[in-house]
Motif scaffolding. Structure first.
Motif, mmCIF file in Angstrom:
data_model
loop_
_atom_site.group_PDB
_atom_site.id
_atom_site.type_symbol
_atom_site.label_atom_id
_atom_site.label_comp_id
_atom_site.label_asym_id
_atom_site.label_seq_id
_atom_site.Cartn_x
_atom_site.Cartn_y
_atom_site.Cartn_z
ATOM 1 N N PHE A 131 7.163 16.412 1.916
ATOM 2 C CA PHE A 131 6.300 15.299 1.528
ATOM 3 C C PHE A 131 6.950 13.962 1.880
ATOM 4 C CE2 PHE A 131 4.585 18.742 -1.025
ATOM 5 C CZ PHE A 131 3.229 18.561 -0.828
ATOM 6 N N PHE A 132 6.095 13.005 2.240
ATOM 7 C CA PHE A 132 6.548 11.701 2.735
ATOM 8 C C PHE A 132 5.723 10.595 2.087
ATOM 9 C CE2 PHE A 132 6.047 8.322 6.032
ATOM 10 C CZ PHE A 132 7.379 7.931 6.144
ATOM 11 N N GLY A 133 6.371 9.738 1.318
ATOM 12 C CA GLY A 133 5.688 8.601 0.710
ATOM 13 C C GLY A 133 5.707 7.422 1.664
ATOM 14 N N PHE A 134 4.534 6.966 2.069
ATOM 15 C CA PHE A 134 4.424 5.880 3.048
ATOM 16 C C PHE A 134 4.121 4.553 2.356
ATOM 17 C CE2 PHE A 134 1.415 3.303 5.629
ATOM 18 C CZ PHE A 134 2.320 2.856 6.583
ATOM 19 N N PHE A 135 4.869 3.509 2.752
ATOM 20 C CA PHE A 135 4.650 2.158 2.247
ATOM 21 C C PHE A 135 4.293 1.220 3.402
ATOM 22 C CE2 PHE A 135 7.381 3.922 -1.033
ATOM 23 C CZ PHE A 135 6.907 3.365 -2.211
ATOM 24 N N VAL A 159 -3.419 15.808 6.924
ATOM 25 C CA VAL A 159 -2.296 15.746 5.981
ATOM 26 C C VAL A 159 -1.055 15.087 6.577
ATOM 27 C CG1 VAL A 159 -3.042 17.778 4.664
ATOM 28 C CG2 VAL A 159 -1.470 18.080 6.596
ATOM 29 N N ASP A 160 -0.958 15.017 7.893
ATOM 30 C CA ASP A 160 0.266 14.576 8.569
ATOM 31 C C ASP A 160 0.169 13.094 8.943
ATOM 32 O OD1 ASP A 160 2.525 14.233 10.082
ATOM 33 O OD2 ASP A 160 2.095 15.811 11.531
ATOM 34 N N TYR A 178 0.891 -1.174 0.000
ATOM 35 C CA TYR A 178 0.000 0.000 0.000
ATOM 36 C C TYR A 178 0.920 1.212 0.000
ATOM 37 C CZ TYR A 178 -2.962 3.710 1.975
ATOM 38 O OH TYR A 178 -3.616 4.898 2.203
ATOM 39 N N TYR A 179 0.581 2.227 -0.802
ATOM 40 C CA TYR A 179 1.409 3.434 -0.880
ATOM 41 C C TYR A 179 0.520 4.661 -0.962
ATOM 42 C CZ TYR A 179 3.986 7.207 -3.146
ATOM 43 O OH TYR A 179 4.512 8.437 -3.465
ATOM 44 N N THR A 180 0.870 5.700 -0.214
ATOM 45 C CA THR A 180 0.192 6.983 -0.337
ATOM 46 C C THR A 180 1.153 8.093 0.078
ATOM 47 O OG1 THR A 180 -1.886 8.146 0.100
ATOM 48 C CG2 THR A 180 -0.815 7.109 1.993
ATOM 49 N N LEU A 181 0.682 9.331 -0.021
ATOM 50 C CA LEU A 181 1.544 10.491 0.217
ATOM 51 C C LEU A 181 0.999 11.328 1.359
ATOM 52 C CD1 LEU A 181 4.078 11.809 -1.134
ATOM 53 C CD2 LEU A 181 2.503 13.241 -2.425
ATOM 54 N N PHE A 182 1.900 11.743 2.246
ATOM 55 C CA PHE A 182 1.549 12.619 3.368
ATOM 56 C C PHE A 182 2.449 13.853 3.348
ATOM 57 C CE2 PHE A 182 0.132 8.466 4.936
ATOM 58 C CZ PHE A 182 -1.133 8.778 5.380
ATOM 59 N N TYR A 183 2.106 14.792 4.232
ATOM 60 C CA TYR A 183 2.946 15.966 4.424
ATOM 61 C C TYR A 183 3.396 15.966 5.890
ATOM 62 C CZ TYR A 183 4.580 20.794 4.419
ATOM 63 O OH TYR A 183 5.359 21.922 4.522
ATOM 64 N N LEU A 184 4.659 16.284 6.113
ATOM 65 C CA LEU A 184 5.206 16.288 7.471
ATOM 66 C C LEU A 184 5.553 17.710 7.886
ATOM 67 C CD1 LEU A 184 7.633 13.225 7.224
ATOM 68 C CD2 LEU A 184 5.278 13.263 8.041
ATOM 69 N N ASN A 216 -1.385 14.346 -3.729
ATOM 70 C CA ASN A 216 -1.050 15.468 -2.854
ATOM 71 C C ASN A 216 -2.086 15.591 -1.726
ATOM 72 O OD1 ASN A 216 -0.542 17.957 -1.648
ATOM 73 N ND2 ASN A 216 -0.011 18.954 -3.569
ATOM 74 N N PRO A 217 -1.682 15.400 -0.470
ATOM 75 C CA PRO A 217 -2.661 15.414 0.631
ATOM 76 C C PRO A 217 -3.386 16.744 0.801
ATOM 77 C CG PRO A 217 -0.415 15.421 1.479
ATOM 78 C CD PRO A 217 -0.314 15.146 0.014
#
Length: 252
Positions: A137-141, A48-49, A27-33, A183-184
């Motif tokens: 931006f942070f790509g989470f797997f 977003v975080d 599973y992959y998505t994008l967040f903002y830190l 983009n979150p």
């Protein structure tokens, strides 16, 4: 904007590459830190975080996933029903490998282990890619494997550099093509369409009175939307708001 699972051709290339490491689904998505001066009001940070985001909502944002018929449905069930209570799921967003051992409480653990067995999932791992091209931006797997957990952990750490290279390549390829969808700041629903149109006009040099006339709003209505956006992005003024909007990919 439509949210949910994105079908991208890159996933077909990622799956066989991951299979070489014993990884069966992802599973992959994008967040903002947000950090330092970017600290956000909790209302916005929760949307977003990664550190404050509800796992159950991860299936309602834009994401990419893939895997075989046995393991892929497990990810959806885990995020929807268990991740919220699993203390292992939450970790400091980083590029380290986080190996999960279910910690949901005794009753939940038993149910989760049973679900894992029924989908041939024996090991889980979380990791991420900190985007150097798009700061913040942070790509989470979230990854699963049918290998025994200890065997998978040893193998993954041994080939960490190779796995990281595969994940980083996927992240940059997918973000390059689908950044707006992932983009979150869009995905969260924080920015209404009318507010975005006002922001675009502001970035083109229009003043409040002109924007109000073009959008059939009062000057107060324009100010309302722009003040909300400043709060959302923690911008000091309108110049800063436009600059941050470009930085965050809200303005193209």
């Amino acid at each position: 904007m439509k949210r949910g699972r994105l079908r991208v051709e890159e996933e077909e290339l990622l799956l066989p590459a991951l299979a070489e490491f014993g990884i069966s689904s992802f599973y992959y998505t994008l967040f903002y830190l947000p950090e330092g001066d970017d600290a956000l009001d909790m209302e916005f940070a929760n949307k977003v975080d990664f550190k404050t985001y509800s796992p159950a909502r991860m299936l309602r944002k834009s994401y990419v996933s893939g895997g075989d018929q046995a393991t892929l449905p497990y990810i959806e069930q885990y995020l929807k029903r268990y991740a919220e209570q699993d203390r292992c799921f939450y970790y400091d967003a980083s590029e380290e490998f986080e190996f999960y051992q279910p910690r949901c409480g005794e009753r939940k653990n038993q149910a989760l282990l049973k679900l894992m067995a029924s989908h041939h999932v024996n090991a889980e791992m979380g990791t991420g890619v900190i985007d150097r091209v798009r700061p913040g931006f942070f790509g989470f797997f979230f990854l699963t494997s049918s290998l025994p957990s200890e065997q998978f952990e040893v193998a993954a750490l041994k080939r960490k550099t190779e796995i990281r290279a595969v994940l980083e390549r996927f992240h940059h390829q997918v973000c390059g093509r689908y950044f707006r969808e992932l983009n979150p700041w869009f995905d969260s629903g924080l920015i209404p369409e009318q507010a975005l149109e006002i922001l675009q006009l502001l970035s083109r040099g229009y003043i409040t009175k002109e924007i109000a006339e073009l959008k059939s709003l009062s000057s107060r209505g324009v100010d309302y939307h722009l003040d909300n956006l400043k709060s959302c992005l923690n911008a000091r003024n309108r110049i800063h708001l436009v600059a941050k909007s470009y930085e965050l990919g809200i303005l193209p």
